[in-house]
Design a protein around this motif. Structure first.
Motif, PDB file in Angstrom:
ATOM      1  N   ALA A 179       6.260   6.824  10.296  1.00 66.79           N
ATOM      2  CA  ALA A 179       5.566   8.549  10.386  1.00 66.79           C
ATOM      3  C   ALA A 179       6.502   9.554  11.123  1.00 66.79           C
ATOM      4  CB  ALA A 179       4.616   8.465  11.386  1.00 66.79           C
ATOM      5  N   ALA A 180       6.213  10.541  10.290  1.00 65.01           N
ATOM      6  CA  ALA A 180       7.316  11.804  10.523  1.00 65.01           C
ATOM      7  C   ALA A 180       6.765  12.464  12.305  1.00 65.01           C
ATOM      8  CB  ALA A 180       6.841  13.090  10.012  1.00 65.01           C
TER       9      ALA A 180
ATOM     10  N   ASP B  72       0.995  -1.100  -0.168  1.00 63.98           N
ATOM     11  CA  ASP B  72      -0.317   0.172   0.061  1.00 63.98           C
ATOM     12  C   ASP B  72       1.232   1.518   0.091  1.00 63.98           C
ATOM     13  OD1 ASP B  72      -1.054   2.081   1.757  1.00 63.98           O
ATOM     14  OD2 ASP B  72      -2.662   0.871   1.156  1.00 63.98           O
ATOM     15  N   SER B  73       0.615   2.036  -1.369  1.00 64.67           N
ATOM     16  CA  SER B  73       1.756   3.362  -1.059  1.00 64.67           C
ATOM     17  C   SER B  73       0.277   4.623  -1.825  1.00 64.67           C
ATOM     18  CB  SER B  73       2.395   2.883  -1.635  1.00 64.67           C
ATOM     19  OG  SER B  73       3.751   4.984  -1.734  1.00 64.67           O
ATOM     20  N   PRO B  74       0.278   5.724  -1.247  1.00 67.56           N
ATOM     21  CA  PRO B  74      -0.068   6.822  -2.187  1.00 67.56           C
ATOM     22  C   PRO B  74       0.803   7.023  -3.352  1.00 67.56           C
ATOM     23  CG  PRO B  74       1.248   8.101  -0.397  1.00 67.56           C
ATOM     24  CD  PRO B  74       1.559   6.604  -0.473  1.00 67.56           C
TER      25      PRO B  74
ATOM     26  N   GLU C  18       5.085   6.591   3.372  1.00 65.78           N
ATOM     27  CA  GLU C  18       3.919   7.817   3.123  1.00 65.78           C
ATOM     28  C   GLU C  18       2.595   7.262   3.146  1.00 65.78           C
ATOM     29  OE1 GLU C  18       8.041   7.857   1.103  1.00 65.78           O
ATOM     30  OE2 GLU C  18       6.426   6.085   1.472  1.00 65.78           O
ATOM     31  N   SER C  19       2.151   5.770   3.154  1.00 67.30           N
ATOM     32  CA  SER C  19       1.173   5.682   4.058  1.00 67.30           C
ATOM     33  C   SER C  19       0.280   6.393   5.085  1.00 67.30           C
ATOM     34  CB  SER C  19       0.220   4.057   4.133  1.00 67.30           C
ATOM     35  OG  SER C  19       0.840   3.823   2.068  1.00 67.30           O
ATOM     36  N   VAL C  20       1.112   6.674   5.168  1.00 65.76           N
ATOM     37  CA  VAL C  20       0.926   7.035   7.386  1.00 65.76           C
ATOM     38  C   VAL C  20       0.550   8.124   7.504  1.00 65.76           C
ATOM     39  CG1 VAL C  20       1.684   7.028   9.051  1.00 65.76           C
ATOM     40  CG2 VAL C  20       2.277   5.094   8.158  1.00 65.76           C
ATOM     41  N   GLU C  21       1.639   9.160   6.268  1.00 71.01           N
ATOM     42  CA  GLU C  21       1.376  11.018   6.449  1.00 71.01           C
ATOM     43  C   GLU C  21       0.359  11.527   5.862  1.00 71.01           C
ATOM     44  OE1 GLU C  21       3.921  12.322   7.361  1.00 71.01           O
ATOM     45  OE2 GLU C  21       5.622  10.460   8.229  1.00 71.01           O
ATOM     46  N   VAL C  22      -0.182  10.736   5.167  1.00 72.79           N
ATOM     47  CA  VAL C  22      -1.858  10.677   4.158  1.00 72.79           C
ATOM     48  C   VAL C  22      -2.394  11.851   5.650  1.00 72.79           C
ATOM     49  CG1 VAL C  22      -3.390  10.363   3.061  1.00 72.79           C
ATOM     50  CG2 VAL C  22      -0.979   9.208   2.119  1.00 72.79           C
ATOM     51  N   PRO C  23      -2.272  13.049   6.059  1.00 68.47           N
ATOM     52  CA  PRO C  23      -4.041  13.250   6.473  1.00 68.47           C
ATOM     53  C   PRO C  23      -4.726  12.152   6.990  1.00 68.47           C
ATOM     54  CG  PRO C  23      -3.318  14.657   5.528  1.00 68.47           C
ATOM     55  CD  PRO C  23      -2.728  14.065   5.010  1.00 68.47           C
ATOM     56  N   GLY C  24      -5.287  11.764   8.076  1.00 66.80           N
ATOM     57  CA  GLY C  24      -6.357  10.991   8.409  1.00 66.80           C
ATOM     58  C   GLY C  24      -6.624   9.372   7.841  1.00 66.80           C
TER      59      GLY C  24
ATOM     60  N   GLU D 195      -7.971   6.500  10.045  1.00 66.41           N
ATOM     61  CA  GLU D 195      -9.859   6.667   8.814  1.00 66.41           C
ATOM     62  C   GLU D 195      -9.769   4.851   8.693  1.00 66.41           C
ATOM     63  OE1 GLU D 195     -10.855   9.851   7.203  1.00 66.41           O
ATOM     64  OE2 GLU D 195     -10.183  11.723   8.684  1.00 66.41           O
ATOM     65  N   ASN D 196      -8.424   5.014   7.893  1.00 64.18           N
ATOM     66  CA  ASN D 196      -8.448   3.567   6.863  1.00 64.18           C
ATOM     67  C   ASN D 196      -7.716   2.426   8.138  1.00 64.18           C
ATOM     68  OD1 ASN D 196      -7.342   1.889   4.950  1.00 64.18           O
ATOM     69  ND2 ASN D 196      -8.057   3.388   3.693  1.00 64.18           N
ATOM     70  N   ILE D 197      -5.796   2.578   8.114  1.00 62.80           N
ATOM     71  CA  ILE D 197      -5.666   1.354   8.172  1.00 62.80           C
ATOM     72  C   ILE D 197      -6.061   1.149   9.421  1.00 62.80           C
ATOM     73  CG2 ILE D 197      -3.537   1.089   9.162  1.00 62.80           C
ATOM     74  CD1 ILE D 197      -1.630   2.503   7.352  1.00 62.80           C
ATOM     75  N   LEU D 198      -5.891   1.475  10.680  1.00 61.93           N
ATOM     76  CA  LEU D 198      -6.302   1.779  11.668  1.00 61.93           C
ATOM     77  C   LEU D 198      -7.575   0.660  12.214  1.00 61.93           C
ATOM     78  CD1 LEU D 198      -4.683   4.223  14.487  1.00 61.93           C
ATOM     79  CD2 LEU D 198      -3.782   1.591  13.314  1.00 61.93           C
ATOM     80  N   PRO D 199      -9.083   1.625  11.289  1.00 63.79           N
ATOM     81  CA  PRO D 199     -10.200   0.205  11.400  1.00 63.79           C
ATOM     82  C   PRO D 199      -9.698  -1.194  10.809  1.00 63.79           C
ATOM     83  CG  PRO D 199     -10.410   2.886  10.933  1.00 63.79           C
ATOM     84  CD  PRO D 199      -8.889   2.208  11.308  1.00 63.79           C
ATOM     85  N   CYS D 200      -8.914  -1.635  10.046  1.00 58.95           N
ATOM     86  CA  CYS D 200      -8.825  -2.468   8.697  1.00 58.95           C
ATOM     87  C   CYS D 200      -7.786  -3.495   9.404  1.00 58.95           C
ATOM     88  CB  CYS D 200      -8.118  -2.379   7.344  1.00 58.95           C
ATOM     89  SG  CYS D 200      -9.414  -1.331   6.562  1.00 58.95           S
ATOM     90  N   VAL D 201      -7.125  -2.927  10.212  1.00 57.35           N
ATOM     91  CA  VAL D 201      -6.479  -3.992  11.674  1.00 57.35           C
ATOM     92  C   VAL D 201      -7.059  -3.791  12.698  1.00 57.35           C
ATOM     93  CG1 VAL D 201      -4.724  -3.855  13.198  1.00 57.35           C
ATOM     94  CG2 VAL D 201      -4.224  -2.376  10.768  1.00 57.35           C
ATOM     95  N   GLU D 202      -7.888  -3.367  13.736  1.00 58.92           N
ATOM     96  CA  GLU D 202      -9.515  -3.693  13.948  1.00 58.92           C
ATOM     97  C   GLU D 202      -9.833  -4.344  13.462  1.00 58.92           C
ATOM     98  OE1 GLU D 202     -10.334  -0.078  15.353  1.00 58.92           O
ATOM     99  OE2 GLU D 202      -8.777   0.383  16.524  1.00 58.92           O
TER     100      GLU D 202
END
Length: 329
Positions: free
Chosen positions: A284-285, A147-149, A177-183, A187-194
């Motif tokens: 992440a930064a 996954d990458s923007p 870079e995926s983690v750097e995208v605002p939200g 909104e996307n990664i953590l809900p899917c991991v959960e």
């Protein structure tokens, strides 16, 4: 609210009844036991004889003879008949699918005889999102992804969460870079991991990749190659697809785990420290981590310094090694 006659006609056609059989069956449902003569007069605009039509309904398990002389017909409980009709339609659909695949294969060999053109499909513009949904909706077992923007589709990934709930497994390697995208993280990664996604993070990903059931893949450029994706490659079974699967597995082995919450409970760590370690593992930064945790940069550095002092680490890499060794990641 009961099903209308028009709606019922559509359902009966799906089961394989012809127009004459549907008309006669509808009449039997409205009037009850009827003779051949009565049915012939009640449904005059038929293409087949009334005897042949009634024979079809009897064979389908939807009607039977009645009366002492067996001269009348009436509807019967359709359970057994519907089961047989459903199985017959499923068999016909499978056969039709085989015939269509064979027809396309014949076309490819004779008319469009470039032997490798069917292995790679190039999709561009507005058709990209539609093709992605079309391919992913057919998944049966597993999706592997790097996954990458930039992203074709924004917002929460409800499609993945629904597929996880029905038993599809996901293994995803995220780029920093995926983690750097605002939200995107919250909104996307953590809900899917959960929801059950297995996620890892790799500092440098070679491409943006999704593999469906090991049978088809789509590939596009990552954020390090382009700001906007205008094309998508779809790869079908071939040595190239095998190479892409091997590339994913190599990335997976070298990536760090990413969890919705870090490790087991540990009284040496505060909840915010466990979350901070998880975010550090993503690459992440600092600003992104502070913003996600809802704290200032100053507070972030205070927590980071406290963790490094506690573990004796002089660098973030050493901190990550200690966290992995203690099963905090």
């Amino acid at each position: 609210m009961s099903t209308t006659d028009t709606e019922r006609v559509g359902h009966l056609k799906v089961l394989g009844l012809n127009d004459d059989e549907i008309k006669v069956y509808q009449h039997l449902l409205r009037t009850g036991p009827s003779s051949i003569t009565e049915l012939g007069e009640a449904v005059p605009d038929r293409e087949r004889s009334i005897d042949a039509t009634l024979g079809g309904l009897v064979q389908a398990g939807l009607a039977r003879r009645s009366g002492s002389d067996h001269s009348r017909y009436l509807p019967v409980p359709p359970d057994a008949g519907l089961e047989a009709m459903t199985l017959r339609r499923e068999s016909e659909l499978k056969q039709a699918r085989i015939e269509v695949l064979n027809a396309y294969d014949e076309f490819r060999r004779t008319v469009h005889n470039e032997s490798t053109t069917h292995l790679i499909e190039v999709v561009t513009g507005s058709a990209i999102v539609e093709r992605i949904h079309q391919i992913k909706s057919g998944v049966q077992r597993e999706i592997l992804a790097i996954d990458s923007p930039p992203y074709y589709i924004g917002g929460p990934n409800q499609e993945e969460i629904d597929q996880l709930r029905r038993g599809v497994s996901y293994r995803v390697v995220y780029s920093p870079e995926s983690v750097e995208v605002p939200g995107y993280l919250t909104e996307n990664i953590l809900p899917c991991v959960e929801a059950g996604e297995q996620a890892r993070v790799l500092p440098d990903v070679p491409a943006k990749l999704t593999i469906i059931d090991g049978a088809i893949a789509f590939v596009s450029m990552s954020a390090r190659d382009t700001d906007v994706n205008r094309s998508l490659l779809i790869i079908r079974p071939s040595s190239l697809l095998s190479a892409l699967i091997g590339m994913f597995e190599l990335c997976w082995r070298n990536a760090l785990p990413l969890h919705a919450s870090v490790g087991a409970e540990d009284d040496r760590l505060e909840p915010i420290e466990r979350r901070l370690l998880a975010l550090l593992a993503t690459g992440a930064a600092d600003d992104t981590i502070a913003r996600t945790l809802g704290i200032s940069r100053r507070t972030f550095f205070r927590y980071l310094e406290r963790l490094m002092n506690r573990t004796g680490a002089s660098t973030r890499f050493q901190l990550a090694l200690h966290a992995a060794r203690e099963n905090w990641l």
